[in-house]
Enzyme design. Structure first.
Site, PDB file in Angstrom:
ATOM      1  N   GLN A 182      44.109  35.439  41.807  1.00 33.21           N
ATOM      2  CA  GLN A 182      43.093  35.849  40.829  1.00 33.21           C
ATOM      3  C   GLN A 182      42.137  36.845  41.473  1.00 33.21           C
ATOM      4  OE1 GLN A 182      43.185  34.540  37.708  1.00 33.21           O
ATOM      5  NE2 GLN A 182      41.431  35.689  37.016  1.00 33.21           N
ATOM      6  N   PHE A 183      42.503  38.141  41.459  1.00 32.11           N
ATOM      7  CA  PHE A 183      41.648  39.149  42.093  1.00 32.11           C
ATOM      8  C   PHE A 183      40.280  39.235  41.424  1.00 32.11           C
ATOM      9  CE2 PHE A 183      43.265  41.787  38.685  1.00 32.11           C
ATOM     10  CZ  PHE A 183      42.236  42.691  38.434  1.00 32.11           C
ATOM     11  N   THR A 184      40.172  38.820  40.168  1.00 25.60           N
ATOM     12  CA  THR A 184      38.895  38.946  39.460  1.00 25.60           C
ATOM     13  C   THR A 184      37.814  38.025  40.014  1.00 25.60           C
ATOM     14  OG1 THR A 184      39.526  37.374  37.734  1.00 25.60           O
ATOM     15  CG2 THR A 184      40.035  39.699  37.334  1.00 25.60           C
TER      16      THR A 184
END
Length: 146
Positions: free
Chosen positions: A78-80
């Protein structure tokens, strides 16, 4: 200065990841749904430390851990988690590691969990994923592992 690998850990009573209509990862019953974010400078050592923390984290029913109960984990990149929306109305993603760094480190978390004895399901790195879960509690913990 060392960066912190980040995770959002949700106690779940079932969770799944669907990509293009196909379920690519799913846990049933009690377990953990873990969103993992990687930033620049994160290391394999931190990935192993995060895995150990997740395996022993006592947040399941009765203050038990996955290591106590054999509960599965669904791990999703989850890069966010490294989005920064402090300025303006559009988040920036500069703190998120690029895929060539992040993917092997998320895989290292999963590999270490499996080496500890965990049942691990995953999403598909870089894909548009639909993640569903029944959050049990609700119970959500934020972890930064240095």
């Amino acid at each position: 200065m060392m960066a912190d690998m980040r995770a959002v850990v949700q106690r779940a009573d079932g969770a799944a990841v669907v990509v293009d209509g196909e379920t690519v990862g799913e846990i049933t019953g009690p377990g953990l749904c873990v969103l993992v974010g990687v930033t620049h400078g994160d290391t394999e050592r931190q990935a192993a430390g995060l895995a150990r923390k997740l395996w022993g984290l006592r947040i399941l029913e009765g203050e038990k851990s996955c290591s106590d109960t054999g509960a599965p984990l669904l791990v999703v990149s989850q890069f966010t988690l490294y989005g920064d929306a402090r300025k303006g109305r559009r988040p920036t993603w500069q703190a998120a590691a690029p895929g060539e760094l992040a993917e092997p480190l998320v895989e290292a978390v999963c590999r270490e969990l499996r080496a500890l004895g965990a049942t691990v399901e995953t999403g598909r790195f870089g894909a548009r994923m639909r993640v569903t879960l029944t959050n049990d509690g609700p119970f959500t913990v934020l972890l930064d592992v240095d």
